[in-house]
Write a protein that holds these residues in place. Structure first.
Motif, PDB file in Angstrom:
ATOM      1  N   ASN A 296     -52.437  21.246  18.315  1.00 19.50           N
ATOM      2  CA  ASN A 296     -51.404  20.457  17.646  1.00 19.50           C
ATOM      3  C   ASN A 296     -52.030  19.729  16.462  1.00 19.50           C
ATOM      4  OD1 ASN A 296     -49.761  17.764  17.283  1.00 19.50           O
ATOM      5  ND2 ASN A 296     -48.391  19.211  18.345  1.00 19.50           N
ATOM      6  N   ASN A 297     -51.345  19.776  15.316  1.00 22.77           N
ATOM      7  CA  ASN A 297     -51.866  19.180  14.090  1.00 22.77           C
ATOM      8  C   ASN A 297     -51.051  17.978  13.611  1.00 22.77           C
ATOM      9  OD1 ASN A 297     -54.015  21.044  13.694  1.00 22.77           O
ATOM     10  ND2 ASN A 297     -52.524  22.562  12.998  1.00 22.77           N
ATOM     11  N   ALA A 298     -50.152  17.471  14.451  1.00 19.32           N
ATOM     12  CA  ALA A 298     -49.286  16.375  14.014  1.00 19.32           C
ATOM     13  C   ALA A 298     -50.090  15.089  13.837  1.00 19.32           C
ATOM     14  CB  ALA A 298     -48.170  16.152  15.023  1.00 19.32           C
ATOM     15  N   PRO A 299     -49.994  14.435  12.678  1.00 17.18           N
ATOM     16  CA  PRO A 299     -50.751  13.188  12.444  1.00 17.18           C
ATOM     17  C   PRO A 299     -50.435  12.092  13.459  1.00 17.18           C
ATOM     18  CG  PRO A 299     -49.844  14.035  10.392  1.00 17.18           C
ATOM     19  CD  PRO A 299     -49.219  14.847  11.487  1.00 17.18           C
ATOM     20  N   THR A 300     -49.254  12.136  14.064  1.00 21.23           N
ATOM     21  CA  THR A 300     -48.889  11.092  15.037  1.00 21.23           C
ATOM     22  C   THR A 300     -49.580  11.282  16.372  1.00 21.23           C
ATOM     23  OG1 THR A 300     -46.970  12.416  15.660  1.00 21.23           O
ATOM     24  CG2 THR A 300     -46.639  10.702  13.988  1.00 21.23           C
ATOM     25  N   HIS A 301     -50.249  12.451  16.559  1.00 18.27           N
ATOM     26  CA  HIS A 301     -50.833  12.757  17.864  1.00 18.27           C
ATOM     27  C   HIS A 301     -52.357  12.822  17.857  1.00 18.27           C
ATOM     28  CE1 HIS A 301     -46.880  13.200  19.401  1.00 18.27           C
ATOM     29  NE2 HIS A 301     -46.618  14.402  18.860  1.00 18.27           N
ATOM     30  N   TYR A 302     -52.962  13.372  16.804  1.00 15.08           N
ATOM     31  CA  TYR A 302     -54.414  13.533  16.847  1.00 15.08           C
ATOM     32  C   TYR A 302     -55.115  12.215  16.567  1.00 15.08           C
ATOM     33  CZ  TYR A 302     -54.199  14.131  11.674  1.00 15.08           C
ATOM     34  OH  TYR A 302     -53.995  13.975  10.333  1.00 15.08           O
ATOM     35  N   GLY A 303     -56.426  12.204  16.848  1.00 17.00           N
ATOM     36  CA  GLY A 303     -57.216  10.985  16.684  1.00 17.00           C
ATOM     37  C   GLY A 303     -57.763  10.862  15.279  1.00 17.00           C
ATOM     38  N   LEU A 304     -59.086  11.115  15.117  1.00 16.79           N
ATOM     39  CA  LEU A 304     -59.719  10.960  13.806  1.00 16.79           C
ATOM     40  C   LEU A 304     -59.292  12.045  12.836  1.00 16.79           C
ATOM     41  CD1 LEU A 304     -63.351   9.973  14.886  1.00 16.79           C
ATOM     42  CD2 LEU A 304     -61.522   8.477  14.050  1.00 16.79           C
ATOM     43  N   ALA A 305     -59.076  13.253  13.347  1.00 13.18           N
ATOM     44  CA  ALA A 305     -58.703  14.365  12.465  1.00 13.18           C
ATOM     45  C   ALA A 305     -58.056  15.450  13.307  1.00 13.18           C
ATOM     46  CB  ALA A 305     -59.927  14.906  11.732  1.00 13.18           C
ATOM     47  N   ALA A 306     -57.228  16.263  12.647  1.00 14.53           N
ATOM     48  CA  ALA A 306     -56.612  17.399  13.320  1.00 14.53           C
ATOM     49  C   ALA A 306     -57.692  18.441  13.610  1.00 14.53           C
ATOM     50  CB  ALA A 306     -55.515  17.989  12.436  1.00 14.53           C
ATOM     51  N   PRO A 307     -57.467  19.262  14.658  1.00 16.07           N
ATOM     52  CA  PRO A 307     -56.320  19.270  15.567  1.00 16.07           C
ATOM     53  C   PRO A 307     -56.616  18.482  16.834  1.00 16.07           C
ATOM     54  CG  PRO A 307     -57.591  21.239  15.935  1.00 16.07           C
ATOM     55  CD  PRO A 307     -58.324  20.468  14.861  1.00 16.07           C
ATOM     56  N   CYS A 308     -55.586  18.402  17.696  1.00 14.28           N
ATOM     57  CA  CYS A 308     -55.774  17.894  19.049  1.00 14.28           C
ATOM     58  C   CYS A 308     -55.215  18.937  20.009  1.00 14.28           C
ATOM     59  CB  CYS A 308     -55.076  16.547  19.232  1.00 14.28           C
ATOM     60  SG  CYS A 308     -53.281  16.592  18.979  1.00 14.28           S
ATOM     61  N   ARG A 309     -55.288  18.668  21.330  1.00 11.79           N
ATOM     62  CA  ARG A 309     -54.769  19.610  22.319  1.00 11.79           C
ATOM     63  C   ARG A 309     -53.559  19.002  23.022  1.00 11.79           C
ATOM     64  NH1 ARG A 309     -56.209  24.275  20.898  1.00 11.79           N
ATOM     65  NH2 ARG A 309     -55.531  25.030  22.955  1.00 11.79           N
ATOM     66  N   LYS A 310     -52.471  19.796  23.135  1.00 16.42           N
ATOM     67  CA  LYS A 310     -51.232  19.368  23.784  1.00 16.42           C
ATOM     68  C   LYS A 310     -51.200  19.886  25.223  1.00 16.42           C
ATOM     69  CE  LYS A 310     -47.249  21.367  22.895  1.00 16.42           C
ATOM     70  NZ  LYS A 310     -45.997  21.766  22.213  1.00 16.42           N
TER      71      LYS A 310
ATOM     72  N   PHE B 236     -62.351   9.076  24.890  1.00 18.05           N
ATOM     73  CA  PHE B 236     -61.389  10.046  24.373  1.00 18.05           C
ATOM     74  C   PHE B 236     -60.200   9.300  23.760  1.00 18.05           C
ATOM     75  CE2 PHE B 236     -60.407   9.211  28.781  1.00 18.05           C
ATOM     76  CZ  PHE B 236     -59.026   9.073  28.841  1.00 18.05           C
ATOM     77  N   HIS B 237     -59.451   9.996  22.924  1.00 11.63           N
ATOM     78  CA  HIS B 237     -58.206   9.496  22.341  1.00 11.63           C
ATOM     79  C   HIS B 237     -57.049  10.254  22.969  1.00 11.63           C
ATOM     80  CE1 HIS B 237     -55.400   8.044  19.282  1.00 11.63           C
ATOM     81  NE2 HIS B 237     -54.926   9.283  19.227  1.00 11.63           N
ATOM     82  N   HIS B 238     -55.934   9.521  23.258  1.00 11.36           N
ATOM     83  CA  HIS B 238     -54.764  10.204  23.811  1.00 11.36           C
ATOM     84  C   HIS B 238     -53.500   9.675  23.150  1.00 11.36           C
ATOM     85  CE1 HIS B 238     -53.434   6.779  26.376  1.00 11.36           C
ATOM     86  NE2 HIS B 238     -54.735   6.546  26.538  1.00 11.36           N
ATOM     87  N   ASP B 239     -52.465  10.491  23.212  1.00 10.82           N
ATOM     88  CA  ASP B 239     -51.159  10.142  22.666  1.00 10.82           C
ATOM     89  C   ASP B 239     -50.113  10.881  23.492  1.00 10.82           C
ATOM     90  OD1 ASP B 239     -49.815   8.736  20.329  1.00 10.82           O
ATOM     91  OD2 ASP B 239     -48.933  10.742  20.175  1.00 10.82           O
ATOM     92  N   SER B 240     -48.847  10.479  23.369  1.00  9.25           N
ATOM     93  CA  SER B 240     -47.817  11.113  24.184  1.00  9.25           C
ATOM     94  C   SER B 240     -46.460  10.961  23.511  1.00  9.25           C
ATOM     95  CB  SER B 240     -47.792  10.489  25.590  1.00  9.25           C
ATOM     96  OG  SER B 240     -46.799  11.093  26.387  1.00  9.25           O
ATOM     97  N   ASN B 241     -45.505  11.759  23.989  1.00  8.54           N
ATOM     98  CA  ASN B 241     -44.114  11.595  23.542  1.00  8.54           C
ATOM     99  C   ASN B 241     -43.332  10.695  24.493  1.00  8.54           C
ATOM    100  OD1 ASN B 241     -43.880  13.242  25.731  1.00  8.54           O
ATOM    101  ND2 ASN B 241     -42.879  14.955  24.665  1.00  8.54           N
ATOM    102  N   ALA B 242     -44.071  10.078  25.458  1.00 18.49           N
ATOM    103  CA  ALA B 242     -43.413   9.162  26.407  1.00 18.49           C
ATOM    104  C   ALA B 242     -44.406   8.094  26.834  1.00 18.49           C
ATOM    105  CB  ALA B 242     -42.899   9.928  27.621  1.00 18.49           C
TER     106      ALA B 242
ATOM    107  N   ASN C  82     -47.797   5.133  21.097  1.00 23.58           N
ATOM    108  CA  ASN C  82     -48.511   4.681  19.904  1.00 23.58           C
ATOM    109  C   ASN C  82     -49.954   5.182  19.859  1.00 23.58           C
ATOM    110  OD1 ASN C  82     -46.362   3.141  18.827  1.00 23.58           O
ATOM    111  ND2 ASN C  82     -46.805   1.496  20.295  1.00 23.58           N
ATOM    112  N   GLY C  83     -50.410   5.880  20.906  1.00 22.36           N
ATOM    113  CA  GLY C  83     -51.780   6.367  20.959  1.00 22.36           C
ATOM    114  C   GLY C  83     -52.733   5.305  21.454  1.00 22.36           C
ATOM    115  N   ALA C  84     -53.800   5.712  22.067  1.00 18.96           N
ATOM    116  CA  ALA C  84     -54.799   4.780  22.582  1.00 18.96           C
ATOM    117  C   ALA C  84     -56.138   5.489  22.712  1.00 18.96           C
ATOM    118  CB  ALA C  84     -54.362   4.230  23.936  1.00 18.96           C
TER     119      ALA C  84
END
Length: 680
Positions: free
Chosen positions: A78-92, A112-118, A145-147
């Motif tokens: 996943n390459n969405a800026p709202t989801h990845y940490g320092l740089a794309a990509p991240c894993r969904k 680690f950095h994490h994000d979610s849609n919930a 908001n990511g953490a």
């Protein structure tokens, strides 16, 4: 108006700053009881490295650009800026997805950095040691908001993972419902629990002196170097298990190590320590040890003594052996399960004293044996005699007088010459009477006498390499040998660039050089000689040897071949052919070899240890010259021949197919370059 714009700008900047402060504060907290208050302040964006021990390194630092060493089950990029940490990509991650890290040793922290849609959904991370069952490590709740999270691995329900090896971690999906979460910037810090405080240092060095060239066995090894290896016992409680020691030539060393050194004996006190391997080069010597064979106790030391013994040959009289340990490029290695060596030894370089290799002559040998020579002419090459030890190494300090006498009639007999650097050159030996099997005797009042190989004094043309060349070869002419039209005859055409006077003898053989043994010839093929009689044959005349009808192809009698010049059989030659049990005779196969020689003696051996001590003039091959050293066991066959040393300019390597050869310079067909190696 300007005043209103100014207040508006201040207001907007204030709002942006307040929003940024709120977003940043959302990254500070941790949600796990195993998470220390100190580590809770560590952000992915600004990791406080001082939190980790000085020996810590990141054994996993994953941004998911290339993660081929991970196990991935079902996750998506996943390459969405709202989801990845320092740089794309991240894993969904979906509900049934998971990812497993590579194996690590002694892990300290997991970040680690994490994000979610919930918000508020539980995600579990597990760990596994070796092949044991998976155990829950940490559970966090998702945040839209990511953490960033940092998990202290030194106390997981009483388990200190930093003491473990072969540990891996599994990130799971949200199993309670079909919600997504995103993982990025995974870092695992690891610690090497072993100290790196071991080092080698100077010890009392053996007194420098002389190493006799005859110290060539381990029982005669001479002490040359000593060192003490320390384990400082700082904190790990482990021994130093030495697996490699390296020494280098000190600045005073002048000896070539590969030529002079045969081996070492290593002692720990009075106990001999046997390396698993010793690799000697001119730049360094590495001593390898099996685990457990050379152990320095924790907070202890051992003192090693290195004793050297020499090769039997290639010894260089007067050369110096000296050794040192290079502190900042030391090449010392210890087993990973114990204390390690310092990168730079704390006490610096240290070196041995100087040891001079001494060759003491006990005998004379002929370095250059006499060769057959024309009557009343100077023998070439010049005869040389060396003063050597029992292994044949030259004593460069020998400067005594050596006298030379002959069993033939030699001008000035006996002739005396003073040695220079252990060598005596006799460059004016002249014999005035024709004869065969003469010998020379070299005598020293200190070293005794030595007798040469036999030689002949003749009245014939002396040929040197380059004085003749093979022009053409046919290994399958149909000249009805033995009454059979089967194409088994041979034909060899060569030209001589000197007049061939009566009495001149030339040898031919199709035996291969080093067919089975080093510096020996094959012995089951043929040897022919032709000797000129009556008249001088002018230089430039083409001479042809050809099988005749008296044989079915194998030449074992002088009657089996003819010598042709100018289109006719030339009867001004006497001929011989080698014969006997197990000797097949001279018969060229389609992939055979030919050597032309003069002088000396051929001693045939059907076990392929034949010898020849004359002059090799020219070589020809249809199968190509080989270069592999013989092993003394394998018979490599009739077509096999190594090229004789120093004959590359006097050989022909025929093209594949029929054995027809001509002069051809592949680089300059007009022969405009005279430096090419050979004529093919």
């Amino acid at each position: 108006m300007l005043k209103k714009l100014f207040f508006l700008l201040v207001f907007l900047l204030t709002q942006v700053y307040a929003k940024a402060a709120i977003n940043k504060s959302s990254l500070v907290t941790s949600k796990n009881s195993n998470f220390s208050s100190k580590s809770a302040t560590i952000f992915e964006e600004n990791i406080v490295d001082s939190y980790l021990p000085s020996s810590t390194s990141y054994c996993v630092d994953e941004d998911f650009v290339d993660f081929s060493d991970w196990t991935d089950y079902g996750t998506q990029s996943n390459n969405a800026p709202t989801h990845y940490g320092l740089a794309a990509p991240c894993r969904k991650f979906s509900s049934s997805d998971y990812m497993i890290t590579p194996l690590v040793d002694h892990p300290l922290t997991l970040q680690f950095h994490h994000d979610s849609n919930a918000n508020g959904k539980s995600v579990t991370i597990e760990y596994q040691i070796g092949s044991n069952a998976w155990v829950t490590l940490y559970t966090f709740t998702t945040d839209k908001n990511g953490a960033d999270e940092t998990v202290d691995l030194t106390n997981i329900a009483g388990v200190d993972l930093s003491l473990e090896t072969d540990v891996r971690f599994r990130f799971n999906g949200i199993v309670t419902e079909n919600k997504k979460w995103y993982l990025d910037d995974v870092k695992i810090s690891c610690n090497d629990p072993n100290d790196s405080d071991a080092y080698a240092a100077n010890s009392t060095q053996p007194t420098g002196g002389i190493i006799d060239s005859m110290n060539d066995t381990s029982a005669e090894a001479v002490d040359v170097f000593a060192m003490t290896i320390y384990d400082q016992g700082t904190s790990d409680g482990l021994n130093t298990d030495v697996t490699n020691i390296q020494i280098k030539p000190y600045v005073t060393n002048t000896a070539d190590w590969t030529d002079n050194i045969q081996g070492f004996v290593i002692k720990n006190g009075a106990t001999v320590i046997s390396p698993s391997a010793i690799n000697i080069t001119d730049n360094n010597i590495d001593f390898s040890f099996n685990t457990g064979d050379l152990v320095v106790p924790d907070n202890g030391y051992i003192t090693l003594t290195f004793s050297v013994y020499l090769n039997t040959s290639n010894i260089e009289d007067g050369k110096i052996l000296s050794f040192f340990v290079d502190a900042d490029d030391n090449g010392f290695i210890a087993d990973n399960n114990g204390t390690q060596f310092q990168t730079t030894f704390q006490n610096g370089d240290f070196n041995s004293n100087d040891f001079i290799i001494a060759v003491s002559a006990t005998q004379l040998i002929f370095k250059q044996q006499p060769s057959f020579v024309n009557v009343s002419q100077v023998m070439t090459p010049s005869v040389t005699v060396n003063a050597v030890d029992a292994n044949g190494n030259i004593d460069l300090d020998f400067n005594g007088t050596v006298s030379m006498s002959s069993s033939g009639t030699m001008t000035g007999d006996p002739m005396s010459v003073i040695a220079t650097n252990g060598e005596v050159l006799f460059d004016n030996l002249v014999h005035t009477t024709i004869g065969s099997s003469f010998t020379l005797s070299a005598t020293s009042s200190v070293l005794g006498s030595v007798v040469s190989k036999p030689f002949d004094v003749v009245n014939q043309t002396i040929l040197e390499p380059g004085d003749l060349a093979i022009l053409a070869v046919n290994t399958d002419i149909d000249n009805n040998p033995g009454g059979f039209s089967n194409g088994t005859g041979d034909q060899i055409a060569f030209v001589c660039f000197k007049d061939i006077t009566p009495g001149t003898t030339i040898y031919f053989t199709d035996n291969g050089y080093e067919r089975k043994y080093v510096d020996k010839w094959g012995g089951t093929e043929g040897v022919l000689t032709i000797t000129r009689t009556n008249t001088t044959l002018p230089k430039g005349t083409v001479i042809v040897l050809e099988t005749n009808a008296n044989t079915n192809g194998n030449i074992t009698s002088p009657d089996d071949f003819d010598v042709w010049t100018c289109g006719n059989i030339d009867t001004n030659w006497t001929k011989t052919a080698l014969s006997g049990t197990s000797i097949g005779g001279f018969n060229l196969n389609s992939d055979d070899d030919i050597w032309i020689m003069q002088g000396g003696t051929w001693v045939n051996d059907t076990g392929h240890q034949s010898t020849y001590d004359g002059t090799v003039l020219y070589g020809w091959t249809e199968s190509g010259w080989d270069d592999a050293a013989p092993d003394g066991t394998t018979d490599r066959g009739t077509k096999f021949s190594n090229m004789i040393p120093h004959t590359a300019c006097f050989t022909t390597n025929a093209p594949s197919g029929d054995g027809k050869v001509k002069f051809n310079d592949p680089n300059d067909p007009d022969f405009s370059t005279s430096t090419n190696d050979q004529l093919d």
